[in-house]
Design a protein around this motif. Sequence first.
Motif, PDB file in Angstrom:
ATOM      1  N   PRO A 123       0.885  -1.269   0.051  1.00 52.30           N
ATOM      2  CA  PRO A 123      -0.009  -0.092  -0.091  1.00 52.30           C
ATOM      3  C   PRO A 123       0.880   1.332  -0.019  1.00 52.30           C
ATOM      4  N   ALA A 124       1.967   1.308   0.765  1.00 51.23           N
ATOM      5  CA  ALA A 124       2.998   2.369   0.522  1.00 51.23           C
ATOM      6  C   ALA A 124       3.349   2.747  -1.100  1.00 51.23           C
ATOM      7  N   LEU A 125       3.770   1.625  -1.675  1.00 56.91           N
ATOM      8  CA  LEU A 125       4.018   1.647  -3.200  1.00 56.91           C
ATOM      9  C   LEU A 125       3.093   2.430  -3.746  1.00 56.91           C
ATOM     10  N   VAL A 126       1.756   1.959  -3.567  1.00 58.62           N
ATOM     11  CA  VAL A 126       0.525   2.383  -4.460  1.00 58.62           C
ATOM     12  C   VAL A 126       0.364   3.869  -4.037  1.00 58.62           C
ATOM     13  N   MET A 127       0.246   3.846  -2.765  1.00 64.90           N
ATOM     14  CA  MET A 127       0.107   5.362  -2.442  1.00 64.90           C
ATOM     15  C   MET A 127       1.157   6.411  -2.766  1.00 64.90           C
ATOM     16  N   GLY A 128       2.412   5.953  -2.964  1.00 60.80           N
ATOM     17  CA  GLY A 128       3.354   6.782  -3.482  1.00 60.80           C
ATOM     18  C   GLY A 128       3.366   7.128  -5.009  1.00 60.80           C
ATOM     19  N   ILE A 129       3.067   6.100  -5.809  1.00 59.91           N
ATOM     20  CA  ILE A 129       2.733   5.994  -7.170  1.00 59.91           C
ATOM     21  C   ILE A 129       1.379   6.954  -7.570  1.00 59.91           C
ATOM     22  N   SER A 130       0.578   6.596  -6.694  1.00 61.86           N
ATOM     23  CA  SER A 130      -0.849   7.403  -6.730  1.00 61.86           C
ATOM     24  C   SER A 130      -0.547   9.012  -6.610  1.00 61.86           C
ATOM     25  N   VAL A 131       0.057   9.582  -5.544  1.00 59.20           N
ATOM     26  CA  VAL A 131       0.486  10.885  -5.197  1.00 59.20           C
ATOM     27  C   VAL A 131       1.457  11.337  -6.252  1.00 59.20           C
ATOM     28  N   THR A 132       2.590  10.387  -6.806  1.00 54.83           N
ATOM     29  CA  THR A 132       3.468  11.198  -7.908  1.00 54.83           C
ATOM     30  C   THR A 132       2.627  11.467  -9.139  1.00 54.83           C
ATOM     31  N   ILE A 133       1.539  10.404  -9.643  1.00 51.97           N
ATOM     32  CA  ILE A 133       0.844  10.781 -10.831  1.00 51.97           C
ATOM     33  C   ILE A 133       0.052  11.978 -10.526  1.00 51.97           C
ATOM     34  N   ILE A 134      -0.546  12.130  -9.521  1.00 54.06           N
ATOM     35  CA  ILE A 134      -1.625  13.303  -9.287  1.00 54.06           C
ATOM     36  C   ILE A 134      -0.891  14.555  -9.228  1.00 54.06           C
ATOM     37  N   VAL A 135       0.283  14.522  -8.562  1.00 56.95           N
ATOM     38  CA  VAL A 135       0.851  15.752  -8.323  1.00 56.95           C
ATOM     39  C   VAL A 135       1.536  16.232  -9.773  1.00 56.95           C
ATOM     40  N   ALA A 136       2.138  15.369 -10.387  1.00 59.50           N
ATOM     41  CA  ALA A 136       2.588  15.655 -11.879  1.00 59.50           C
ATOM     42  C   ALA A 136       1.467  16.094 -12.750  1.00 59.50           C
ATOM     43  N   LEU A 137       0.414  15.423 -12.854  1.00 54.59           N
ATOM     44  CA  LEU A 137      -0.580  15.692 -13.948  1.00 54.59           C
ATOM     45  C   LEU A 137      -1.354  17.103 -13.174  1.00 54.59           C
TER      46      LEU A 137
END
Length: 206
Positions: free
Chosen positions: A39-53
């Motif tokens: 879940p930490a990996l998924v959360m990190g990837i989700s935040v990265t995608i959302i911040v970038a977009l």
Amino acid sequence: MLSKQTKEAFLGPLNANNPVLVQILGICSALAVTVQLKPALVMGISVTIIVALANVVIALIRKSIPMRIRIIVQLVVVAALVTIVSEILKAFAYDVAMQLSVYIGLIITNCILMGRLEAFAMTNNVKDSLMDGLGNGFGYAMILVIVAFVRELFGSGKLLGYQIIPDSWYEAGYSNCGMMLMPAMALILVGCVIWAHRSINDKEGK
């Protein structure tokens, strides 16, 4: 070739201006989703995608956003992206989505995300804003992964759900550290990472 400003926008948040270690942002989710690595990996990837977009979208339309409603526009953009990511997770990684629960929705109010939109995307071009979003997302995700790695390994003897510590160790008397699964230990680990980061940077600065 990337300009010096573009490189700094990406590399700065990974170390010298890390959003968690230096700016002390995003601590709540760092404590809540790091019991297990997945879940930490998924959360990190989700935040990265959302911040970038979100950075890209705001940078594209920044000149047409009335200043008095800029926060509302930013929230609408972020809410739309969070909803999309949440639905994708429910469709393809339902178990993880349930583990993350409300914390995916709370990305909307994540201080890192809103801070980057207001402080960077509103005044910079699309390329630099994209790199800034990716850098801050990766910087945030990196801390989540470090903390989750330690907590899951020593708290349950596993990583990504796979047994790492052999049964022979348990037979010899080894036992998992139950404290690692408690929220307080996440705070202690984040504090230790902050201490190590600042100690290393202070030595390099001298």
